[in-house]
Scaffold this motif. Structure first.
Motif, PDB file in Angstrom:
ATOM      1  N   PRO A  74       4.483  -7.634  -9.948  1.00 18.33           N
ATOM      2  CA  PRO A  74       3.154  -7.083  -9.694  1.00 18.33           C
ATOM      3  C   PRO A  74       2.075  -7.803 -10.506  1.00 18.33           C
ATOM      4  CG  PRO A  74       4.464  -5.594 -11.055  1.00 18.33           C
ATOM      5  CD  PRO A  74       5.383  -6.679 -10.630  1.00 18.33           C
TER       6      PRO A  74
ATOM      7  N   ASN B   7       0.860  -1.189   0.000  1.00 19.37           N
ATOM      8  CA  ASN B   7       0.000   0.000   0.000  1.00 19.37           C
ATOM      9  C   ASN B   7       0.889   1.229   0.000  1.00 19.37           C
ATOM     10  OD1 ASN B   7      -2.025  -1.837   2.152  1.00 19.37           O
ATOM     11  ND2 ASN B   7      -2.735  -1.138   0.186  1.00 19.37           N
TER      12      ASN B   7
ATOM     13  N   LYS C 215      -2.887   3.658  -2.916  1.00 17.95           N
ATOM     14  CA  LYS C 215      -2.741   2.760  -4.060  1.00 17.95           C
ATOM     15  C   LYS C 215      -2.335   1.389  -3.535  1.00 17.95           C
ATOM     16  CE  LYS C 215      -0.062   2.370  -8.350  1.00 17.95           C
ATOM     17  NZ  LYS C 215       0.956   3.023  -9.195  1.00 17.95           N
ATOM     18  N   THR C 216      -2.961   0.334  -4.049  1.00 18.11           N
ATOM     19  CA  THR C 216      -2.656  -1.023  -3.612  1.00 18.11           C
ATOM     20  C   THR C 216      -2.070  -1.820  -4.768  1.00 18.11           C
ATOM     21  OG1 THR C 216      -4.484  -0.933  -2.038  1.00 18.11           O
ATOM     22  CG2 THR C 216      -3.632  -3.113  -2.589  1.00 18.11           C
ATOM     23  N   VAL C 217      -0.887  -2.397  -4.530  1.00 16.40           N
ATOM     24  CA  VAL C 217      -0.241  -3.207  -5.570  1.00 16.40           C
ATOM     25  C   VAL C 217       0.096  -4.585  -4.997  1.00 16.40           C
ATOM     26  CG1 VAL C 217       1.677  -3.359  -7.202  1.00 16.40           C
ATOM     27  CG2 VAL C 217       0.817  -1.106  -6.491  1.00 16.40           C
TER      28      VAL C 217
ATOM     29  N   ILE D   8      -3.920  -4.203  -9.642  1.00 19.52           N
ATOM     30  CA  ILE D   8      -3.435  -2.945  -9.070  1.00 19.52           C
ATOM     31  C   ILE D   8      -4.622  -1.985  -8.948  1.00 19.52           C
ATOM     32  CG2 ILE D   8      -1.985  -0.908  -9.477  1.00 19.52           C
ATOM     33  CD1 ILE D   8      -0.006  -2.781 -10.897  1.00 19.52           C
TER      34      ILE D   8
ATOM     35  N   GLU E 142      -0.684  -7.174 -12.506  1.00 18.61           N
ATOM     36  CA  GLU E 142      -1.098  -5.937 -13.172  1.00 18.61           C
ATOM     37  C   GLU E 142      -2.613  -5.707 -13.106  1.00 18.61           C
ATOM     38  OE1 GLU E 142       0.733  -3.578 -14.215  1.00 18.61           O
ATOM     39  OE2 GLU E 142       2.720  -4.528 -14.156  1.00 18.61           O
TER      40      GLU E 142
ATOM     41  N   TYR F 148       1.835  -8.261  -5.269  1.00 19.77           N
ATOM     42  CA  TYR F 148       2.947  -8.900  -5.983  1.00 19.77           C
ATOM     43  C   TYR F 148       2.911 -10.398  -5.704  1.00 19.77           C
ATOM     44  CZ  TYR F 148       5.121  -4.240  -6.295  1.00 19.77           C
ATOM     45  OH  TYR F 148       5.393  -2.918  -6.546  1.00 19.77           O
TER      46      TYR F 148
ATOM     47  N   ASN G  68      -5.648   1.829  -8.184  1.00 20.05           N
ATOM     48  CA  ASN G  68      -5.229   3.218  -8.008  1.00 20.05           C
ATOM     49  C   ASN G  68      -6.353   4.011  -7.361  1.00 20.05           C
ATOM     50  OD1 ASN G  68      -2.559   3.374  -9.337  1.00 20.05           O
ATOM     51  ND2 ASN G  68      -3.740   2.608 -11.078  1.00 20.05           N
TER      52      ASN G  68
END
Lengths: 405, 146
Positions: free
Chosen positions: A304, A266, A295-297, A309, A306, A299, A311
């Motif tokens: 990541p 985050n 923003k949460t990404v 993700i 994609e 992995y 935003n």
């Protein structure tokens, strides 16, 4: 920002037996220690007047008519207690030291493990400039720094829209420093400010981790947090009893590392609260709003994912409350709390609406008893009942007895 | 669900109507604010008194620490809260409990009798308190507000 997504396919996990026995012994030790100090506190204070010793202990009971919430409440749970003891002293006219040890149990969270709730050295330079260094309470809204102390409010639970029980330990304190003070503004009232910076502390054994495990299925091996910069302004207006508060929290990224190769990051997190409180004699009205974005990404093994993700992920939650002191021994309050989590603009929001009625009985200056009923709508933070079903409309009942000195 | 919600509101209102008669009333006497003669001010506004006794102001203008002394005489204390603090006893107590459990500020000293109180104020630098207006004050104590 840590995003919570309720999923209904995870049941409450039993605590390991060996771990439980160890924690049980530890909790007995804490209880005995707190009571010994309670009994001797008067004598200690008489001998060393400059050392203030205060403490509290509480035991509660939780029951839901459907679902499990915070503990195994479908059957009713006594795993709901708090205790703490603090020591403060002035070592000179300007310098004071203080420390509070704290333990709590709420279902699988806390398990009566002793933590340092706050511990700091404070230097008083002027009314408008004071400095603290050490382990400091995080100022979120009007009440986050007070939430561990049950005797300071009418309700048993603070509204979950701002004061979420699961992430309470994540929002509890930071190690760092803060400048704070009060500035008189003449006829415009009084302004209290607080600017804080330091390292956040989220243990892999915390409620935050447990909740992520139960909801996301991620077995948390570590939570890496950076520094956080926090601030709060409280304006006490010339209108008696009316005050406004704005608070901000900006942590560096949070990295939640799982044992299965999944990592959730985050970042770009901004949180703000806006509050208004009006206290007129026996009446107290409060409204608070919590807003956060980030923003949460996710992995997997460092790469990541994609398409997952998120935003500009944001929450916008609020509550309103009304409290009234009827006599010197009886107080009641009602609040309506609405937690709304927008996963993003294309998905459904995750909500929990809470209508809470609380009664507080001050038996004497030391003992307090509370009763509380919540009418709930929503499934945020909720787990299936013992038959594996989850219900959108349900009730939570709570009772608690506290002693403080 | 709406029925339950309405029931909760109804219970709240009924309790208020049933018990509201028990709210205590103020007593007729007056209180004055007193301080040790070392205190570098000669008067305090009601707003200053409120901010000092709620722990928002902790230092005198010369940066000496303010030592708050509470009067445990029930009538004097009630009148002081009504006149200056504009809070109930439980609200005032709650403010100091907040300070106590968050380690903020020095916890006020409490004195049971007028004699003990004025004696303590006379002997303690930076001390400030309140007392019934008809109590005779010893040397070392001055009146900041009546």
């Amino acid at each position: 920002m840590i995003r919570f997504i309720s999923q209904n396919n995870h049941s409450m996990m039993p605590v390991e037996v060996a771990r439980g026995e160890k924690q049980m012994n530890r909790s007995y030790t804490i209880v005995i220690f707190v009571f010994v100090v309670m009994v001797t506190a008067g004598n200690l204070s008489a001998r060393a007047e400059d050392i203030n010793i205060h403490g509290f202990i509480s035991q509660g009971y939780l029951k839901t008519n459907q679902n499990n919430y915070l503990a195994e409440t479908d059957d009713g749970s006594f795993q709901f207690n708090e205790m703490g003891i603090n020591f403060t002293t002035y070592v000179s006219d300007r310098l004071s030291l203080g420390c509070q040890f704290y333990a709590r149990d709420l279902g699988d969270v806390g398990n009566d493990e002793i933590v340092i709730n706050w511990a700091f050295a404070e230097f008083e330079y002027k009314n408008w400039l004071r400095l603290r260094v050490g382990t400091l309470k995080i100022p979120i809204g009007l009440y986050n720094d007070l939430r561990d102390f049950d005797c300071l409010r009418t309700s048993i639970f603070l509204p979950s829209s701002l004061y979420n029980e699961w992430i309470r330990d994540a929002a509890n304190s930071i190690k760092g420093m803060e400048f704070f003070g009060t500035v008189g503004m003449g006829k415009a009232g009084l302004m209290e400010y607080q600017f804080q910076t330091g390292a956040m502390r989220i243990s892999p054994d915390s409620g935050t981790s447990l909740f992520l495990e139960k909801t996301h299925g991620i077995i948390v091996s570590d939570i890496r947090t950076g520094n956080a910069n926090n601030m709060r302004l409280v304006w006490t207006t010339p209108i008696d009893g009316l005050r406004f508060c704005v608070a901000g929290l900006h942590p560096d990224q949070l990295k939640i590392i799982g044992t299965n190769g999944l990592t959730i990051v985050n970042k770009d997190i901004y949180t703000a609260t806006f509050s208004v409180e009006y206290a007129l004699r026996n009446l107290k009205l409060t409204a608070e709003n919590w807003w956060t974005k980030g923003k949460t990404v996710p992995y997997v093994f460092g790469k990541p994912i994609e398409n997952q993700i998120i935003n500009n992920d944001h929450n916008d939650s609020f509550y309103v409350s009304l409290g009234y002191r009827f006599t010197n021994w009886f107080e009641a309050s009602f609040y309506y709390s609405n937690y709304i989590e927008f996963k993003n603009v294309h998905e459904d929001s995750n909500e929990l609406k809470d209508h809470c009625l609380s009664f507080r009985f001050d038996i004497n200056p030391f003992w307090i008893a509370k009763l509380e009923a919540h009418v709930m709508e929503g499934e945020f933070g909720v787990f299936p009942d013992n038959d594996g079903h989850t219900y959108n409309e349900w009730m939570l009942y709570a009772a608690k007895v506290s002693y403080s000195f | 669900m709406k029925f339950k919600f309405c029931m909760m509101i109804a219970v709240f209102i009924i309790c208020q109507v049933m018990i509201a008669g028990g709210i205590p009333h103020a007593f007729a006497g007056d209180v004055m604010i007193i301080a040790n003669t070392s205190v570098p001010v000669d008067t305090l506004s009601p707003e200053d008194v409120k901010n000092i006794f709620l722990g928002k102001i902790v230092k005198w203008p010369n940066d000496d620490r303010i030592n708050i002394v509470l009067n445990k005489s029930a009538d004097t204390h009630k009148e002081f809260l009504r006149k200056y603090i504009k809070r109930t006893d439980s609200q005032f107590d709650s403010v100091w409990r907040q300070n106590m459990f968050t380690g903020q500020g020095r916890i006020p000293v409490r004195k049971n009798t007028d004699a003990d109180l004025v004696s303590y104020v006379a002997q303690t630098n930076g001390a400030v308190s309140y007392i019934a207006a008809d109590v005779k004050l010893p040397d070392g104590v001055k009146i900041l507000s009546e």
